[in-house]
Design a protein around this motif. Structure first.
Motif, PDB file in Angstrom:
ATOM      1  N   TRP A  48       7.021   3.442  -4.706  1.00 10.48           N
ATOM      2  CA  TRP A  48       5.885   2.867  -3.967  1.00 10.48           C
ATOM      3  C   TRP A  48       5.133   1.867  -4.844  1.00 10.48           C
ATOM      4  O   TRP A  48       4.807   0.767  -4.388  1.00 10.48           O
ATOM      5  N   LEU A  49       4.863   2.235  -6.094  1.00 16.12           N
ATOM      6  CA  LEU A  49       4.175   1.315  -7.017  1.00 16.12           C
ATOM      7  C   LEU A  49       4.956   0.013  -7.163  1.00 16.12           C
ATOM      8  O   LEU A  49       4.394  -1.080  -7.077  1.00 16.12           O
ATOM      9  N   TYR A  50       6.264   0.135  -7.396  1.00 17.42           N
ATOM     10  CA  TYR A  50       7.096  -1.043  -7.627  1.00 17.42           C
ATOM     11  C   TYR A  50       7.214  -1.906  -6.370  1.00 17.42           C
ATOM     12  O   TYR A  50       7.170  -3.133  -6.453  1.00 17.42           O
ATOM     13  N   ARG A  51       7.360  -1.267  -5.204  1.00 18.75           N
ATOM     14  CA  ARG A  51       7.453  -2.040  -3.954  1.00 18.75           C
ATOM     15  C   ARG A  51       6.124  -2.718  -3.629  1.00 18.75           C
ATOM     16  O   ARG A  51       6.083  -3.889  -3.247  1.00 18.75           O
ATOM     17  N   THR A  52       5.050  -1.971  -3.754  1.00 20.65           N
ATOM     18  CA  THR A  52       3.734  -2.441  -3.313  1.00 20.65           C
ATOM     19  C   THR A  52       3.130  -3.482  -4.245  1.00 20.65           C
ATOM     20  O   THR A  52       2.673  -4.534  -3.799  1.00 20.65           O
ATOM     21  N   PHE A  53       3.135  -3.199  -5.531  1.00 21.19           N
ATOM     22  CA  PHE A  53       2.414  -4.058  -6.470  1.00 21.19           C
ATOM     23  C   PHE A  53       3.293  -5.074  -7.189  1.00 21.19           C
ATOM     24  O   PHE A  53       2.797  -6.099  -7.654  1.00 21.19           O
ATOM     25  N   LEU A  54       4.591  -4.780  -7.313  1.00 22.46           N
ATOM     26  CA  LEU A  54       5.486  -5.703  -8.004  1.00 22.46           C
ATOM     27  C   LEU A  54       6.369  -6.481  -7.040  1.00 22.46           C
ATOM     28  O   LEU A  54       7.071  -7.395  -7.455  1.00 22.46           O
ATOM     29  N   ARG A  55       6.363  -6.093  -5.771  1.00 24.40           N
ATOM     30  CA  ARG A  55       7.177  -6.725  -4.724  1.00 24.40           C
ATOM     31  C   ARG A  55       8.676  -6.633  -5.014  1.00 24.40           C
ATOM     32  O   ARG A  55       9.449  -7.492  -4.609  1.00 24.40           O
ATOM     33  N   MET A  56       9.071  -5.569  -5.733  1.00 21.82           N
ATOM     34  CA  MET A  56      10.498  -5.314  -5.940  1.00 21.82           C
ATOM     35  C   MET A  56      11.078  -4.783  -4.635  1.00 21.82           C
ATOM     36  O   MET A  56      10.393  -4.105  -3.880  1.00 21.82           O
ATOM     37  N   LYS A  57      12.335  -5.091  -4.397  1.00 29.07           N
ATOM     38  CA  LYS A  57      13.021  -4.590  -3.207  1.00 29.07           C
ATOM     39  C   LYS A  57      13.855  -3.387  -3.649  1.00 29.07           C
ATOM     40  O   LYS A  57      14.804  -3.543  -4.424  1.00 29.07           O
ATOM     41  N   ILE A  58      13.465  -2.205  -3.166  1.00 29.28           N
ATOM     42  CA  ILE A  58      14.093  -0.960  -3.607  1.00 29.28           C
ATOM     43  C   ILE A  58      14.506  -0.160  -2.383  1.00 29.28           C
ATOM     44  O   ILE A  58      13.688   0.130  -1.508  1.00 29.28           O
TER      45      ILE A  58
END
Length: 172
Positions: A48-58
């Motif tokens: 969630w952190l990576y998707r939400t704040f870093l805009r990574m596609k996971i």
């Protein structure tokens, strides 16, 4: 061959010009989020952190182990498919700052990929679905789907066909 976009720099090396290539406050935010994510023991929260704040596609059910280091400058250029495992202390780079240039490239990791601990993934690399990358590998070129790759420099150890044969031999 890796797929990166190259940008020439003048005067000083490219790292001295970092804030001409990426905003300072983006780097600060990304640093904080990544440091939180490296230690968070809850996979859903980390994703969630990576998707939400870093805009990574996971993708769903993907697991980033403890201490994984996503790219701090361009994490939005990282895509990881579903049900993949990124091993302990692996580094995912979407940029390279060199003396006379810097390079930026997407990192694409497929579905059901296993990346062993302490690996480094360089920018512009694609790792195909169901591939396995052994621990401590420097991934400097594409990894074909279903294959087993490892080493420094990385090489394909078993192709997809060889991996399927090994699995069928094992199950007999």
């Amino acid at each position: 061959m890796r797929n990166t976009k190259r940008f020439q720099v003048e005067n000083a090396n490219s790292l001295w010009q970092i804030y001409k290539t990426v905003p300072f406050w983006k780097v600060v935010k990304n640093f904080i989020v990544i440091q939180l994510g490296r230690y968070v023991p809850f996979l859903r929260m980390k994703n969630w952190l990576y998707r939400t704040f870093l805009r990574m596609k996971i993708g769903d059910k993907t697991a980033f182990a403890l201490m994984v280091m996503p790219d701090i400058m361009f994490p939005e250029k990282i895509t990881v498919g579903r049900n993949s495992v990124i091993g302990y202390n692996t580094t995912l780079l979407a940029h390279e700052y060199l003396i006379e240039e810097y390079r930026i490239g997407d990192v694409r990791i497929g579905d059901e990929v296993l990346i062993g601990a302490n690996s480094t993934i360089l920018p512009g690399v694609t790792i195909g679905d169901r591939a396995i990358v052994s621990a401590g590998t420097l991934v400097h070129k594409h990894v074909p789907a279903g294959s087993f790759a490892g080493g420094n420099p990385m090489k394909v150890i078993y192709t997809k066909d060889e991996m399927e044969k090994r699995k069928s031999d094992f199950s007999e």
